[in-house]
Design a protein around this motif. Structure first.
Motif: not given
Length: 359
Positions: A178-186, A198-208
């Motif tokens: 849910a964290a991965v999907g929600g963070y990808f949404l924006p 920017s690729h930095r917008y998806i760093l957190i879901p990639c870590i998750l």
């Protein structure tokens, strides 16, 4: 740091029934919100954690988390209102463009791709080639693969197929995804709204996504049926990742260095520079003044006069987010100091610099 810590503390506070951890989770959530607007997504994640770990304690823990988070965010809310006239998630115009999709203020037009932009920007090339749906998918896939050093992608795919292990339980897995999907949404909505990616917008879901990648690594080692298979795979991955660590030079950003140094040589240090990229401030020894998206040329003229701007430094790609014809108007009004291109990235537009007191 704050986002991941808040997630961990919220879950463990409900498992251990610890109000101290609940308050600390809220503190970390508030700090995450202050760092990036996506931090606000921790609020629904806390609610999901309470639903997955149902107990009477959740009725106490959730208000404690929310109170701590909103207490820290209160000063920022005052700043947002002073900048935008209302309370909100962020004062950033990029965030406003995404959130405007829900209020109707932003049209869901996606990127408007033409021949010039498709040659200039990598994500535009993908949209021109694969369409408004396929283009963002390809851009995101390439970005995720790059962030995961490419080598982790096969293990991630294996892990997603082999998720049902004793170490990957349904509750924590639901919380994680849910964290991965929600963070990808924006980021997905950014393509719809036509705001920058920017690729930095998806760093957190990639870590998750690293836990399922770890499961895939374990599964691959098991298939190899050798006692040293896992250490060998981990060693190979680490050695491959070291290549980037030993290549710290950012050739695609070299224009900022050359442009900043040119400003310093021409005008000297301690000059005010209007720009979107802050690194030019360091190389010029000057003071950064932010060039806001959606600005008109009249906004620039007023800002130059009010703040006594000495120079303007913009990537050619920055002009996609401002009034059409901005570059030509700057050329007619101010003296061009020069164009400073990247030394390696073929599709990177040059940095252009204008001296405002040249005319």
């Amino acid at each position: 740091f704050f986002f991941l810590t808040a997630m961990a503390l919220a879950w463990s506070s409900l498992e251990r029934k610890s109000w101290e951890r609940a308050v600390l989770a809220g503190v970390c959530a508030g700090c995450a919100w202050l760092v990036r607007p996506e931090g606000v997504y921790l609020i629904p994640l806390f609610v999901l954690a309470a639903l997955l770990l149902r107990s009477r304690f959740a009725l106490v823990a959730l208000p404690a988390m929310f109170a701590a988070a909103f207490f820290l965010a209160t000063p920022y809310q005052g700043f947002i209102k002073s900048q935008t006239g209302h309370y909100g998630v962020s004062a950033s115009p990029f965030s406003a463009g995404i959130l405007g999709l829900f209020s109707g203020k932003t049209e869901a037009t996606g990127y408007v791709v033409n021949e010039k932009t498709s040659e200039e920007f990598a994500e535009y090339k993908d949209i021109a080639k694969y369409g408004r749906v396929g283009g963002p998918v390809v851009t995101m896939a390439k970005s995720i693969s790059k962030i995961l050093f490419h080598l982790l992608v096969p293990f991630l795919l294996i892990g997603l197929v082999k998720l049902r292990t004793q170490d990957f339980k349904a509750g924590p897995a639901s919380y994680l995804f849910a964290a991965v999907g929600g963070y990808f949404l924006p980021t997905i909505l950014a393509f719809v709204a036509g705001t920058p990616f920017s690729h930095r917008y998806i760093l957190i879901p990639c870590i998750l996504l690293l836990p399922p990648a770890a499961i895939g690594l374990l599964q691959a080692a098991a298939w190899m049926r050798h006692p040293k298979a896992l250490p060998a795979l981990v060693t190979a991955l680490c050695l491959a990742m070291l290549i980037r660590d030993f290549r710290p030079k950012r050739d695609e950003k070299i224009g900022l260095k050359h442009g900043g140094q040119a400003i310093r040589e021409r005008l000297g240090p301690n000059r005010k520079i209007l720009a979107m990229s802050r690194q030019v401030e360091y190389y010029s020894g000057g003071e950064f003044v932010e060039f806001l998206p959606n600005a008109t040329f009249e906004d620039v003229r007023k800002l130059v006069a009010a703040r006594k701007i000495d120079a303007i430094a913009l990537w050619t790609s920055d002009f996609r987010n401002v009034e059409p014809g901005m570059e030509e108007k700057l050329d007619r009004t101010y003296s061009v100091l020069g164009s400073y291109a990247s030394s390696s990235a073929k599709d990177r537009a040059p940095l252009r610099v204008w001296i405002t007191n040249g005319r």
